[in-house]
Design a protein around this motif. Sequence first.
Motif, short mmCIF file in Angstrom:
data_model
loop_
_atom_site.label_atom_id
_atom_site.label_comp_id
_atom_site.label_asym_id
_atom_site.label_seq_id
_atom_site.Cartn_x
_atom_site.Cartn_y
_atom_site.Cartn_z
N LEU A 1 0.70 -0.82 0.64
CA LEU A 1 -0.22 -0.06 0.04
C LEU A 1 0.84 1.70 0.11
O LEU A 1 1.28 2.31 1.27
CB LEU A 1 -0.54 0.08 1.19
CG LEU A 1 -1.47 -1.05 1.48
CD1 LEU A 1 -2.26 -0.98 2.73
CD2 LEU A 1 -2.95 -1.05 0.12
N ASP A 2 1.04 1.56 -0.76
CA ASP A 2 2.23 3.07 -1.22
C ASP A 2 1.87 3.84 -1.66
O ASP A 2 2.38 5.19 -1.42
CB ASP A 2 2.84 2.04 -2.44
CG ASP A 2 2.92 2.47 -3.61
OD1 ASP A 2 1.49 2.03 -3.99
OD2 ASP A 2 4.05 1.84 -4.41
N GLY A 3 0.54 4.28 -1.86
CA GLY A 3 -0.37 5.36 -1.91
C GLY A 3 -1.63 5.10 -1.42
O GLY A 3 -1.88 4.08 -1.26
N ARG A 4 -2.21 5.52 -2.38
CA ARG A 4 -3.99 5.83 -2.16
C ARG A 4 -4.42 4.47 -3.43
O ARG A 4 -3.99 4.50 -3.86
CB ARG A 4 -4.20 6.82 -2.37
CG ARG A 4 -5.00 7.83 -1.25
CD ARG A 4 -5.83 8.88 -1.33
NE ARG A 4 -5.89 9.99 0.01
CZ ARG A 4 -7.23 10.28 0.06
NH1 ARG A 4 -7.79 10.45 -0.57
NH2 ARG A 4 -6.46 10.86 1.07
N THR A 5 -5.01 3.58 -2.13
CA THR A 5 -5.15 2.44 -2.74
C THR A 5 -6.90 2.04 -3.15
O THR A 5 -6.93 2.26 -1.87
CB THR A 5 -4.31 1.07 -2.78
OG1 THR A 5 -2.74 1.27 -2.73
CG2 THR A 5 -5.10 -0.21 -3.35
N LEU A 6 -7.35 1.86 -4.12
CA LEU A 6 -8.24 1.05 -4.22
C LEU A 6 -8.41 -0.21 -4.51
O LEU A 6 -7.99 -0.84 -4.49
CB LEU A 6 -9.06 1.69 -5.36
CG LEU A 6 -10.32 1.29 -6.25
CD1 LEU A 6 -11.81 1.97 -4.91
CD2 LEU A 6 -10.20 2.11 -7.47
N VAL A 7 -8.90 -0.70 -3.37
CA VAL A 7 -9.50 -1.75 -3.00
C VAL A 7 -10.79 -2.19 -3.04
O VAL A 7 -12.12 -2.04 -2.94
CB VAL A 7 -9.37 -2.39 -1.56
CG1 VAL A 7 -9.31 -3.88 -1.69
CG2 VAL A 7 -7.53 -2.02 -1.61
N GLY A 8 -11.42 -3.55 -3.80
CA GLY A 8 -13.17 -3.32 -4.14
C GLY A 8 -13.22 -5.58 -3.96
O GLY A 8 -12.20 -5.70 -4.00
N PHE A 9 -14.08 -5.62 -3.40
CA PHE A 9 -14.27 -6.70 -3.03
C PHE A 9 -15.64 -7.76 -3.68
O PHE A 9 -16.69 -6.78 -3.95
CB PHE A 9 -14.33 -6.97 -1.40
CG PHE A 9 -13.53 -7.21 -1.09
CD1 PHE A 9 -12.11 -8.18 -0.28
CD2 PHE A 9 -12.47 -5.78 -0.30
CE1 PHE A 9 -11.12 -7.60 -0.03
CE2 PHE A 9 -11.73 -5.62 0.12
CZ PHE A 9 -10.34 -7.32 1.30
N PHE A 10 -15.17 -8.78 -4.83
CA PHE A 10 -16.41 -8.89 -5.68
C PHE A 10 -17.28 -10.13 -5.04
O PHE A 10 -15.90 -11.30 -4.69
CB PHE A 10 -16.67 -8.99 -6.75
CG PHE A 10 -16.13 -7.75 -7.93
CD1 PHE A 10 -16.66 -7.04 -7.69
CD2 PHE A 10 -15.10 -6.94 -6.84
CE1 PHE A 10 -16.65 -5.35 -7.86
CE2 PHE A 10 -14.15 -5.12 -7.86
CZ PHE A 10 -15.61 -4.69 -7.91
N SER A 11 -18.53 -10.70 -5.41
CA SER A 11 -18.24 -12.40 -4.91
C SER A 11 -19.70 -12.35 -6.38
O SER A 11 -20.03 -11.99 -6.98
CB SER A 11 -19.07 -12.36 -3.55
OG SER A 11 -19.94 -13.88 -3.62
N PRO A 12 -18.72 -13.66 -7.42
CA PRO A 12 -19.71 -14.24 -7.85
C PRO A 12 -21.01 -15.04 -7.79
O PRO A 12 -21.15 -15.12 -6.68
CB PRO A 12 -18.91 -15.68 -8.15
CG PRO A 12 -17.12 -15.44 -8.23
CD PRO A 12 -17.44 -14.44 -7.01
N GLY A 13 -21.54 -14.39 -8.82
CA GLY A 13 -23.85 -13.91 -8.65
C GLY A 13 -24.12 -13.30 -7.53
O GLY A 13 -25.39 -13.74 -7.68
N CYS A 14 -23.43 -12.47 -7.39
CA CYS A 14 -24.27 -11.21 -6.43
C CYS A 14 -24.41 -10.27 -7.75
O CYS A 14 -23.26 -9.43 -8.51
CB CYS A 14 -22.46 -10.93 -5.75
SG CYS A 14 -23.21 -9.31 -4.66
N ASP A 15 -25.56 -10.02 -7.29
CA ASP A 15 -26.39 -8.58 -8.05
C ASP A 15 -25.53 -7.24 -8.21
O ASP A 15 -25.59 -6.68 -9.34
CB ASP A 15 -27.77 -8.94 -8.28
CG ASP A 15 -28.51 -10.09 -9.15
OD1 ASP A 15 -27.48 -10.59 -9.69
OD2 ASP A 15 -29.20 -10.06 -8.19
N ALA A 16 -25.57 -7.31 -6.74
CA ALA A 16 -24.87 -5.63 -6.77
C ALA A 16 -22.88 -5.58 -7.23
O ALA A 16 -23.07 -4.27 -7.45
CB ALA A 16 -25.41 -5.61 -5.05
N CYS A 17 -22.51 -6.54 -6.74
CA CYS A 17 -21.07 -6.68 -7.36
C CYS A 17 -21.31 -6.31 -9.09
O CYS A 17 -20.38 -5.56 -9.35
CB CYS A 17 -20.97 -7.99 -7.08
SG CYS A 17 -20.01 -8.59 -5.05
#
Length: 175
Positions: free
Chosen positions: A68-84
């Motif tokens: 994490l060497d600067g501002r890092t964008l992290v996203g968590f996704f799950s297969p089959g998740c409509d909102a994802c």
Amino acid sequence: MAVLYVLMALFGALTLLNLLLTLGIIRRLRQRPATGSATYPGVLPSGSPVGDFAARDLRQQPLSRADLDGRTLVGFFSPGCDACSEQLPAFVAAARSAAFGPQRSWAVVTGDAESASQYLPSLEPVARVVLQNEDDSLLSAFSVQAFPSFFVVDATGRVVAGGVAVDDLPVAAAA
């Protein structure tokens, strides 16, 4: 003429009832506690430290808290998740922005490559993609309990912002 007076009185009574109900709703809304910034159950609040973790992206490059060497964008996704699936285009756009780019955008997808295949074509060009099981270290480090979850993390490993939608993050100001 008498009918007109009756109709006007009925209209006035309905208007008064509508006004009273509206004032009651406003009063209830004002009684709710102010939360300041938005917080979501299952998402680390701003200022929280990210736990230690060790993972490898799809190119077998190691990832850890030290990366994490600067501002890092992290996203968590799950297969089959409509909102994802709904949030995927917004995440891709944010990851593609000059504020982050592929090295400072991480996409964590639960499951194996086969189950994650719906996300990989969109994510691989713009982010470092990590496949994780539900009990792996990245999910634990970020205390992820809801999908999707998104974070902006600073170089010290503290959450700058978190939410359940990319719009919850200050991605435009993350340069």
